[in-house]
Scaffold this active site. Structure first.
Site, PDB file in Angstrom:
ATOM      1  N   GLY A 201      27.271  39.196  44.614  1.00 50.27           N
ATOM      2  CA  GLY A 201      26.693  37.874  44.802  1.00 50.27           C
ATOM      3  C   GLY A 201      25.328  37.634  44.212  1.00 50.27           C
ATOM      4  O   GLY A 201      24.774  36.546  44.371  1.00 50.27           O
TER       5      GLY A 201
ATOM      6  N   GLU B 107      28.919  45.353  45.146  1.00 46.27           N
ATOM      7  CA  GLU B 107      29.997  44.899  44.259  1.00 46.27           C
ATOM      8  C   GLU B 107      29.534  43.791  43.311  1.00 46.27           C
ATOM      9  O   GLU B 107      30.025  42.664  43.383  1.00 46.27           O
ATOM     10  CB  GLU B 107      31.160  44.375  45.117  1.00 46.27           C
ATOM     11  N   PRO B 108      28.605  44.081  42.422  1.00 42.82           N
ATOM     12  CA  PRO B 108      28.161  43.025  41.505  1.00 42.82           C
ATOM     13  C   PRO B 108      29.221  42.733  40.442  1.00 42.82           C
ATOM     14  O   PRO B 108      29.803  43.661  39.872  1.00 42.82           O
ATOM     15  CB  PRO B 108      26.922  43.650  40.846  1.00 42.82           C
ATOM     16  N   GLY B 109      29.496  41.474  40.221  1.00 48.23           N
ATOM     17  CA  GLY B 109      30.389  41.081  39.135  1.00 48.23           C
ATOM     18  C   GLY B 109      29.583  40.300  38.111  1.00 48.23           C
ATOM     19  O   GLY B 109      29.248  40.769  37.023  1.00 48.23           O
ATOM     20  N   ARG B 110      29.171  39.095  38.544  1.00 51.11           N
ATOM     21  CA  ARG B 110      28.430  38.193  37.674  1.00 51.11           C
ATOM     22  C   ARG B 110      27.176  38.851  37.100  1.00 51.11           C
ATOM     23  O   ARG B 110      26.871  38.679  35.910  1.00 51.11           O
ATOM     24  CB  ARG B 110      28.023  36.961  38.486  1.00 51.11           C
TER      25      ARG B 110
ATOM     26  N   ARG C 206      33.510  25.900  35.451  1.00 50.06           N
ATOM     27  CA  ARG C 206      32.446  26.032  36.456  1.00 50.06           C
ATOM     28  C   ARG C 206      31.592  24.763  36.591  1.00 50.06           C
ATOM     29  O   ARG C 206      31.131  24.433  37.673  1.00 50.06           O
ATOM     30  CB  ARG C 206      31.560  27.244  36.145  1.00 50.06           C
TER      31      ARG C 206
ATOM     32  N   TYR D 112      31.746  23.520  40.278  1.00 55.16           N
ATOM     33  CA  TYR D 112      30.575  23.822  41.118  1.00 55.16           C
ATOM     34  C   TYR D 112      29.330  23.052  40.698  1.00 55.16           C
ATOM     35  O   TYR D 112      28.236  23.400  41.144  1.00 55.16           O
ATOM     36  CB  TYR D 112      30.205  25.316  41.029  1.00 55.16           C
TER      37      TYR D 112
ATOM     38  N   CYS E 219      41.785  15.784  28.728  1.00 56.35           N
ATOM     39  CA  CYS E 219      42.000  14.391  29.124  1.00 56.35           C
ATOM     40  C   CYS E 219      41.431  14.118  30.500  1.00 56.35           C
ATOM     41  O   CYS E 219      42.170  13.802  31.440  1.00 56.35           O
ATOM     42  CB  CYS E 219      43.486  14.087  29.072  1.00 56.35           C
ATOM     43  N   GLU E 220      40.148  14.297  30.640  1.00 59.33           N
ATOM     44  CA  GLU E 220      39.463  14.037  31.907  1.00 59.33           C
ATOM     45  C   GLU E 220      38.020  13.722  31.611  1.00 59.33           C
ATOM     46  O   GLU E 220      37.385  14.445  30.828  1.00 59.33           O
ATOM     47  CB  GLU E 220      39.448  15.301  32.782  1.00 59.33           C
TER      48      GLU E 220
HETATM   49  N1  LLP Z   1      32.812  41.227  46.258  1.00 55.74           N
HETATM   50  C1  LLP Z   1      33.618  40.323  46.840  1.00 55.74           C
HETATM   51  C2  LLP Z   1      34.351  40.694  48.063  1.00 55.74           C
HETATM   52  C3  LLP Z   1      33.764  39.052  46.288  1.00 55.74           C
HETATM   53  O1  LLP Z   1      34.547  38.167  46.869  1.00 55.74           O
HETATM   54  C4  LLP Z   1      33.045  38.718  45.108  1.00 55.74           C
HETATM   55  C5  LLP Z   1      33.171  37.402  44.505  1.00 55.74           C
HETATM   56  C6  LLP Z   1      32.245  39.704  44.531  1.00 55.74           C
HETATM   57  C7  LLP Z   1      32.127  40.937  45.133  1.00 55.74           C
HETATM   58  C8  LLP Z   1      31.467  39.476  43.264  1.00 55.74           C
HETATM   59  O2  LLP Z   1      30.541  38.442  43.365  1.00 55.74           O
HETATM   60  P1  LLP Z   1      29.486  38.214  42.156  1.00 55.74           P
HETATM   61  O3  LLP Z   1      28.574  39.415  42.134  1.00 55.74           O
HETATM   62  O4  LLP Z   1      30.269  38.117  40.895  1.00 55.74           O
HETATM   63  O5  LLP Z   1      28.802  36.953  42.507  1.00 55.74           O
HETATM   64  N2  LLP Z   1      34.222  31.654  40.743  1.00 55.74           N
HETATM   65  C9  LLP Z   1      32.917  31.603  41.351  1.00 55.74           C
HETATM   66  C10 LLP Z   1      32.542  32.870  42.021  1.00 55.74           C
HETATM   67  C11 LLP Z   1      33.540  33.352  43.044  1.00 55.74           C
HETATM   68  C12 LLP Z   1      33.157  34.667  43.609  1.00 55.74           C
HETATM   69  C13 LLP Z   1      34.263  35.243  44.398  1.00 55.74           C
HETATM   70  N3  LLP Z   1      33.971  36.517  44.954  1.00 55.74           N
HETATM   71  C14 LLP Z   1      31.897  31.196  40.289  1.00 55.74           C
HETATM   72  O6  LLP Z   1      32.280  30.976  39.153  1.00 55.74           O
HETATM   73  O7  LLP Z   1      30.719  31.076  40.586  1.00 55.74           O
END
Ligand code: LLP
Length: 463
Positions: A278, A320-323, A360, A364, A391-392
């Protein structure tokens, strides 16, 4: 098509609708390091390059729209997280942000683990050689097949999200003659400061089991009783694109409080806590993200302090970093198709992609920046809205930005910080072909996810 300025490009520099939030930047050719991947730069000729390859060459070879991912930057960020947390903690990259087999191999090389949330992500991870015991399996409604596949493969942990799932995973594990390591995902009741759709720790939502009212404690009781489960920890994910660390602090405080209650009630000290992902990234120059080492320091300090207070052994932390790993590493390259000045309002710049490659903004209200990357320009700034070809009218890529007033059809523009949740949330709306992801590193570019073709579309259409 020519990449040079169109001599008849619109001049629309003087239009600024009332109340527009920001003034144009001093130099439109400048690339703010905050939002661009680490190897992105402008060559002396004015063309932007990534990994030593010019975008004009990339566009010719791979077409547009396309995502270009800076592999060096990805590896550096993954390593920075790994190093920041050290050997007493685990970093699970959240595959939902963007997953491909190449990415899995990079993560493996850099010593990261992987969080998956579907059978598809699990298959991708396993097929690229991620050891199953380094995979965590998430989701609020995993199917029986997904659970079976995960347990058979030997995933390191399944994160349980409901009372039904506690029983389901226990049954499936027993039927396979296994004891599955599990964590329980709880909601700690924190209001994360982010968009409602990506906030996940308040109680009124679908993820996790509420701490409030003793539900999480009851889930722990059941998981400890049932055969086939080895309860190893508690999981909390408070939301996404968060800058303020206070939400994590409150979450850590409450998770440790639960660990203490578990110790007091069951005489068991659970060895793991996962604080989720997050952490926010810079989408525009106004965003100020925290560095991994600051985040690691803040989280480990708070957990140790809380555990000391509760006289608990400090559990192994995971995040758990993704973004925060993949987001800043890629940009989307588009070709400008049409330019429509609307007097007294703004100029609409239409590109060859849109909400099918970046939902996004529509979903959002996300903010992005944009730059002219195939050349420099000394023309005055004009306020634009970058829109797609769908088309939006809500098909907006960048809501408000400044581009040079001599912008012309055929110019290449790029939107930075699109590595996370863009390709992974891409759609075929209007039968758009989802763009490729091209990894660029040290002068070489290679496709890691190819562009969809019309044959791909027709292959699914079996009517
Ligand atoms: N761990 C869990 C359990 C999660 O549900 C998520 C994201 C992450 C880790 C990774 O979060 P991050 O570090 O990437 O923020 N589609 C949305 C974001 C949805 C996130 C869902 N869960 C967007 O584009 O902002």
């Amino acid at each position: 098509m020519s990449r040079s300025a169109h001599p008849a490009g619109p001049r629309h520099a003087d239009v600024l609708p009332e109340g527009h939030p920001s003034a144009p930047p001093a130099d439109l050719n400048h690339l703010d390091r905050k939002v661009w991947a680490s190897t992105v730069t402008r060559t002396p000729e004015g063309v932007v390059s990534v990994g030593g390859v010019e975008v004009t060459r990339l566009a010719e070879e791979f077409g547009t729209p396309a995502y270009f991912l800076d592999e060096t930057d990805f590896r550096e960020r993954a390593r920075a997280w790994r190093t920041a947390f050290g050997s007493d903690a685990d970093v699970f990259y959240a595959g939902k942000a963007f997953l491909s087999r190449a990415v899995v191999r990079w993560l493996h090389d850099e010593g990261l683990n992987l969080d998956v949330c579907s059978g598809g992500e699990l298959t991708t991870a396993l097929s690229a050689g991620m050891p199953a015991d380094r995979i965590a399996f998430h989701g609020n409604n995993k199917s029986v097949e997904e659970i079976e596949t995960a347990i058979r493969a030997g995933v390191g942990r399944i994160v349980l999200d409901s009372f039904q799932e506690i029983v389901r995973v226990s049954h499936i594990a027993q039927s396979l003659g296994k004891r599955q390591r599990v964590q329980i995902r709880i909601t700690v009741g924190v209001e994360a400061h982010t968009h409602e759709f990506i906030a996940t720790a308040h109680e009124d939502q679908k993820f996790g089991i509420p701490l409030a009212g003793g539900q999480a404690a009851e889930a722990v009781r059941r998981a400890l009783q049932l055969d086939g489960l080895e309860l190893v920890g508690i999981h909390s994910h408070i939301g996404s694109q968060i800058f303020d660390m206070s939400g994590f602090e409150v979450a850590a405080h409450r998770v440790v409080g639960l660990l203490k209650d578990i110790r007091d009630e069951h005489g068991v000290e659970l060895p793991e806590i996962d604080l989720g992902g997050g952490l926010g990234i810079a989408y525009t120059s106004d965003d100020d993200p925290r560095e991994p080492h600051e985040i690691a320091k803040a989280l480990t300090e708070i957990v140790s302090r809380e555990c000391e207070g509760a006289k608990l052994r400090t559990p192994r932390i995971s995040v758990e970093p993704g973004r925060a790993i993949v987001g800043p590493t890629a940009f989307t390259l588009y070709e400008v198709g049409t330019i429509k000045p609307l007097d007294g309002l703004r100029t609409y710049v239409s590109v060859d992609g849109g909400m099918s490659d970046n939902i996004r903004t529509a979903l959002y209200d996300a903010e992005y920046s944009v730059a002219l990357v195939s050349r420099t320009s000394e023309a005055a700034p004009m306020l634009v809205r970058v829109v797609g070809k769908h088309c939006e009218s809500g098909d907006i890529v960048v809501k408000d930005a400044f581009l040079p007033a001599d912008l012309a059809p055929g110019d290449l523009i790029a939107v930075p910080a699109t590595g996370a949740y863009c390709r992974s949330m891409a759609s075929n709306y209007n039968h758009a072909l989802r763009p490729p992801v091209v990894a660029v590193r040290e002068g070489e570019a290679r496709v890691i996810v190819r562009r969809e073709t019309e044959e791909d579309l027709l292959r699914l259409d079996v009517g």
